[in-house]
Design a protein around this motif. Structure first.
Motif, PDB file in Angstrom:
ATOM      1  N   GLU A 151       5.424 -27.859  15.250  1.00  0.00           N
ATOM      2  CA  GLU A 151       5.573 -27.888  16.708  1.00  0.00           C
ATOM      3  C   GLU A 151       4.046 -28.498  17.302  1.00  0.00           C
ATOM      4  OE1 GLU A 151       5.927 -25.915  20.028  1.00  0.00           O
ATOM      5  OE2 GLU A 151       5.297 -24.147  19.504  1.00  0.00           O
ATOM      6  N   GLU A 152       3.198 -27.568  17.165  1.00  0.00           N
ATOM      7  CA  GLU A 152       2.000 -27.140  18.305  1.00  0.00           C
ATOM      8  C   GLU A 152       1.128 -28.641  17.348  1.00  0.00           C
ATOM      9  OE1 GLU A 152       0.421 -22.799  18.840  1.00  0.00           O
ATOM     10  OE2 GLU A 152       0.419 -23.659  16.366  1.00  0.00           O
ATOM     11  N   CYS A 153       1.180 -28.997  15.943  1.00  0.00           N
ATOM     12  CA  CYS A 153       0.983 -31.059  15.807  1.00  0.00           C
ATOM     13  C   CYS A 153       0.805 -31.816  15.755  1.00  0.00           C
ATOM     14  CB  CYS A 153       1.337 -30.773  13.970  1.00  0.00           C
ATOM     15  SG  CYS A 153      -0.209 -29.753  13.311  1.00  0.00           S
ATOM     16  N   ALA A 154       2.283 -31.819  16.437  1.00  0.00           N
ATOM     17  CA  ALA A 154       3.581 -32.761  16.716  1.00  0.00           C
ATOM     18  C   ALA A 154       3.398 -32.941  18.581  1.00  0.00           C
ATOM     19  CB  ALA A 154       5.127 -32.781  16.820  1.00  0.00           C
ATOM     20  N   LYS A 155       3.037 -31.688  19.204  1.00  0.00           N
ATOM     21  CA  LYS A 155       2.107 -31.622  21.061  1.00  0.00           C
ATOM     22  C   LYS A 155       1.261 -32.589  21.174  1.00  0.00           C
ATOM     23  CE  LYS A 155       4.858 -27.881  22.531  1.00  0.00           C
ATOM     24  NZ  LYS A 155       4.797 -26.931  23.070  1.00  0.00           N
ATOM     25  N   LEU A 156       0.063 -32.718  20.047  1.00  0.00           N
ATOM     26  CA  LEU A 156      -1.214 -32.540  19.661  1.00  0.00           C
ATOM     27  C   LEU A 156      -1.398 -34.391  19.289  1.00  0.00           C
ATOM     28  CD1 LEU A 156      -4.231 -31.103  20.193  1.00  0.00           C
ATOM     29  CD2 LEU A 156      -4.405 -31.223  17.419  1.00  0.00           C
ATOM     30  N   LEU A 157      -0.617 -34.763  18.123  1.00  0.00           N
ATOM     31  CA  LEU A 157       0.084 -36.138  18.267  1.00  0.00           C
ATOM     32  C   LEU A 157      -0.071 -36.951  19.604  1.00  0.00           C
ATOM     33  CD1 LEU A 157       1.423 -35.444  14.796  1.00  0.00           C
ATOM     34  CD2 LEU A 157      -0.731 -36.815  15.076  1.00  0.00           C
ATOM     35  N   GLU A 158       0.930 -36.735  20.032  1.00  0.00           N
ATOM     36  CA  GLU A 158       1.514 -36.883  21.012  1.00  0.00           C
ATOM     37  C   GLU A 158       0.404 -37.347  22.418  1.00  0.00           C
ATOM     38  OE1 GLU A 158       5.530 -36.192  22.348  1.00  0.00           O
ATOM     39  OE2 GLU A 158       4.672 -35.466  24.400  1.00  0.00           O
ATOM     40  N   GLU A 159      -0.334 -35.832  21.934  1.00  0.00           N
ATOM     41  CA  GLU A 159      -1.251 -35.635  23.544  1.00  0.00           C
ATOM     42  C   GLU A 159      -2.690 -36.833  23.399  1.00  0.00           C
ATOM     43  OE1 GLU A 159      -2.633 -31.909  23.204  1.00  0.00           O
ATOM     44  OE2 GLU A 159      -0.761 -31.128  24.796  1.00  0.00           O
ATOM     45  N   ASN A 160      -2.850 -36.946  22.346  1.00  0.00           N
ATOM     46  CA  ASN A 160      -3.091 -38.145  21.404  1.00  0.00           C
ATOM     47  C   ASN A 160      -3.027 -39.632  21.469  1.00  0.00           C
ATOM     48  OD1 ASN A 160      -6.674 -36.917  21.254  1.00  0.00           O
ATOM     49  ND2 ASN A 160      -4.729 -35.811  20.710  1.00  0.00           N
ATOM     50  N   GLY A 161      -1.433 -39.612  22.137  1.00  0.00           N
ATOM     51  CA  GLY A 161      -0.805 -41.193  21.809  1.00  0.00           C
ATOM     52  C   GLY A 161      -0.752 -41.367  20.723  1.00  0.00           C
ATOM     53  N   VAL A 162      -0.855 -40.545  19.885  1.00  0.00           N
ATOM     54  CA  VAL A 162      -0.280 -40.751  18.411  1.00  0.00           C
ATOM     55  C   VAL A 162       0.394 -41.548  18.158  1.00  0.00           C
ATOM     56  CG1 VAL A 162      -0.424 -40.781  15.853  1.00  0.00           C
ATOM     57  CG2 VAL A 162      -2.659 -39.793  17.535  1.00  0.00           C
ATOM     58  N   CYS A 163       1.969 -40.245  18.249  1.00  0.00           N
ATOM     59  CA  CYS A 163       3.894 -40.931  18.516  1.00  0.00           C
ATOM     60  C   CYS A 163       3.961 -39.254  18.846  1.00  0.00           C
ATOM     61  CB  CYS A 163       3.978 -40.494  16.777  1.00  0.00           C
ATOM     62  SG  CYS A 163       4.021 -39.561  16.422  1.00  0.00           S
ATOM     63  N   SER A 164       5.294 -39.773  19.291  1.00  0.00           N
ATOM     64  CA  SER A 164       5.884 -38.608  20.636  1.00  0.00           C
ATOM     65  C   SER A 164       6.294 -37.316  19.899  1.00  0.00           C
ATOM     66  CB  SER A 164       7.200 -39.043  20.376  1.00  0.00           C
ATOM     67  OG  SER A 164       8.304 -39.121  19.541  1.00  0.00           O
ATOM     68  N   ALA A 165       6.349 -36.343  20.216  1.00  0.00           N
ATOM     69  CA  ALA A 165       6.390 -34.940  19.535  1.00  0.00           C
ATOM     70  C   ALA A 165       7.856 -34.443  18.585  1.00  0.00           C
ATOM     71  CB  ALA A 165       6.078 -33.594  20.239  1.00  0.00           C
ATOM     72  N   SER A 166       8.397 -35.711  19.407  1.00  0.00           N
ATOM     73  CA  SER A 166       9.940 -35.572  18.677  1.00  0.00           C
ATOM     74  C   SER A 166      10.260 -36.493  17.302  1.00  0.00           C
ATOM     75  CB  SER A 166      11.019 -35.869  19.967  1.00  0.00           C
ATOM     76  OG  SER A 166      10.374 -36.978  20.419  1.00  0.00           O
ATOM     77  N   ASP A 167       9.833 -37.236  17.489  1.00  0.00           N
ATOM     78  CA  ASP A 167       9.429 -38.430  16.153  1.00  0.00           C
ATOM     79  C   ASP A 167       8.724 -37.472  15.261  1.00  0.00           C
ATOM     80  OD1 ASP A 167      10.421 -40.350  17.735  1.00  0.00           O
ATOM     81  OD2 ASP A 167       8.908 -41.463  17.740  1.00  0.00           O
ATOM     82  N   PHE A 168       7.881 -36.627  15.041  1.00  0.00           N
ATOM     83  CA  PHE A 168       7.195 -36.362  13.806  1.00  0.00           C
ATOM     84  C   PHE A 168       7.609 -34.951  13.822  1.00  0.00           C
ATOM     85  CE2 PHE A 168       4.228 -33.190  12.912  1.00  0.00           C
ATOM     86  CZ  PHE A 168       3.823 -33.975  11.562  1.00  0.00           C
ATOM     87  N   ILE A 169       8.852 -34.317  14.714  1.00  0.00           N
ATOM     88  CA  ILE A 169       9.722 -33.468  13.633  1.00  0.00           C
ATOM     89  C   ILE A 169      10.526 -33.475  13.127  1.00  0.00           C
ATOM     90  CG2 ILE A 169      10.809 -31.705  14.948  1.00  0.00           C
ATOM     91  CD1 ILE A 169       8.043 -30.428  15.288  1.00  0.00           C
TER      92      ILE A 169
END
Length: 227
Positions: free
Chosen positions: A10-28
Motif C-alpha cells: 500500500e505504501e508503494c501504491a501511494k508512491l506511484l499515485e503521488e508521482n502520477g504513474v497510476c492510481s493506488a487502487s488500480d495498483f492494489i
C-alpha cells in the motif's frame, strides 16, 4: 522513482499515485489479481490467506515509468526485477533449509522490519532457532504493526487475518510477507548467524540485546527496555 526496502504494497501504491504513474487502487487491484502468471506466483500455496497477494514480491529498486501507465504493466516491472534478482543459488539454499522461496520472503520480511543491516543475520538466527524448536511462535511485534497500519485500512474486518499474521497467536510463519524486502534481508534469511539465541530486544537507540533463556531476556527487558 526509488522504492526503498521495507515499503509495503500500500505504501508503494501511494508512491506511484503521488508521482502520477497510476492510481493506488488500480495498483492494489493488480497486486491482488496479476494478469501475468509468473511461475513464482503459481507457487504461492495460500493465496486466499493474504490481504495483498504479492506483498513481498514488489522488489525494492529505482524504476522508470511513464505517466498514466496501466497498473498491470507497472506491476510487471517489479515482478520482472524480482524474478531477475532471485538467483538459482537463493532457491537452492532455500531448499537446503527446507523452505520455499515464499517462506524465505516471509522470514526476510520480519527481519527487514525488526533489524538494522548489521544485525540482520543475528536476528535471523533468533527466528530460525525458534522455528526449529519447541517455542513454535515467533512473537514479533512487527506482524501486529503490519495488520494495524497497513491491512486494516484496506479490509472490512482485519480480525480475519489476525490468526494468520499475528505471530503471537499463530505458530510458525505468518501467512505471507509483511513488507517488500531487499537482498540484504533475503540473504540474512538464507544465511543466518550461528547462535543459540531465542530472544532479542532493542532500546530507543536501536541497540540490540540477545538472550538464550527467558530469564536472560527478562533481565534485558528490565535493564534496557522499560527504561
Amino acid at each position: 522513482i526509488t522504492f526503498r526496502e521495507g515499503l509495503t504494497a500500500e505504501e508503494c501504491a501511494k508512491l506511484l499515485e503521488e508521482n502520477g504513474v497510476c492510481s493506488a487502487s488500480d495498483f492494489i487491484n493488480a497486486v491482488n489479481a496479476p494478469a501475468t502468471r509468473f511461475v513464482f506466483i503459481t507457487e504461492i500455496a495460500n493465496p486466499q490467506d493474504r490481504p495483498f497477494l504479492l506483498e513481498g514480491y514488489i522488489f525494492p529498486d529505482t524504476y522508470e515509468f511513464y505517466y498514466d501507465m496501466d497498473a498491470q504493466s507497472v506491476l510487471n516491472k517489479f515482478l520482472t526485477n524480482y524474478e531477475r534478482k532471485i538467483t538459482d543459488e537463493y532457491k537452492a539454499r532455500a531448499e537446503e533449509l527446507g523452505y520455499t522461496m515464499d517462506e524465505v520472503l516471509r522470514i526476510a520480511s520480519i527481519i527487514q522490519e525488526e533489524a538494522t543491516d548489521p544485525e540482520m543475520k543475528t536476528v535471523s538466527s533468533v527466528l530460525h532457532n525458534r522455528l526449529n524448536s519447541s517455542y513454535g511462535k515467533l512473537e514479533c511485534d512487527v506482524t501486529i504493526f503490519y495488520l494495524n497500519q497497513h491491512v486494516a485500512p484496506y479490509v472490512e474486518d482485519v480480525s480475519v487475518y489476525t490468526e494468520l499474521y499475528n505471530v503471537y497467536k499463530c505458530k510458525g510463519l505468518p501467512a505471507g510477507p509483511i513488507t517488500n524486502v531487499g537482498t540484504a534481508a533475503i540473504e540474512a534469511a538464507l544465511y543466518p548467524a550461528d547462535t543459540d539465541y531465542y530472544f532479542f530486544l532493542t532500546d530507543s537507540d536501536m541497540n540490540f540485546y540477545y538472550a538464550v533463556t527467558w530469564k536472560e531476556h527478562s533481565a534485558n527487558v528490565n535493564k534496557y527496555y522499560k527504561k
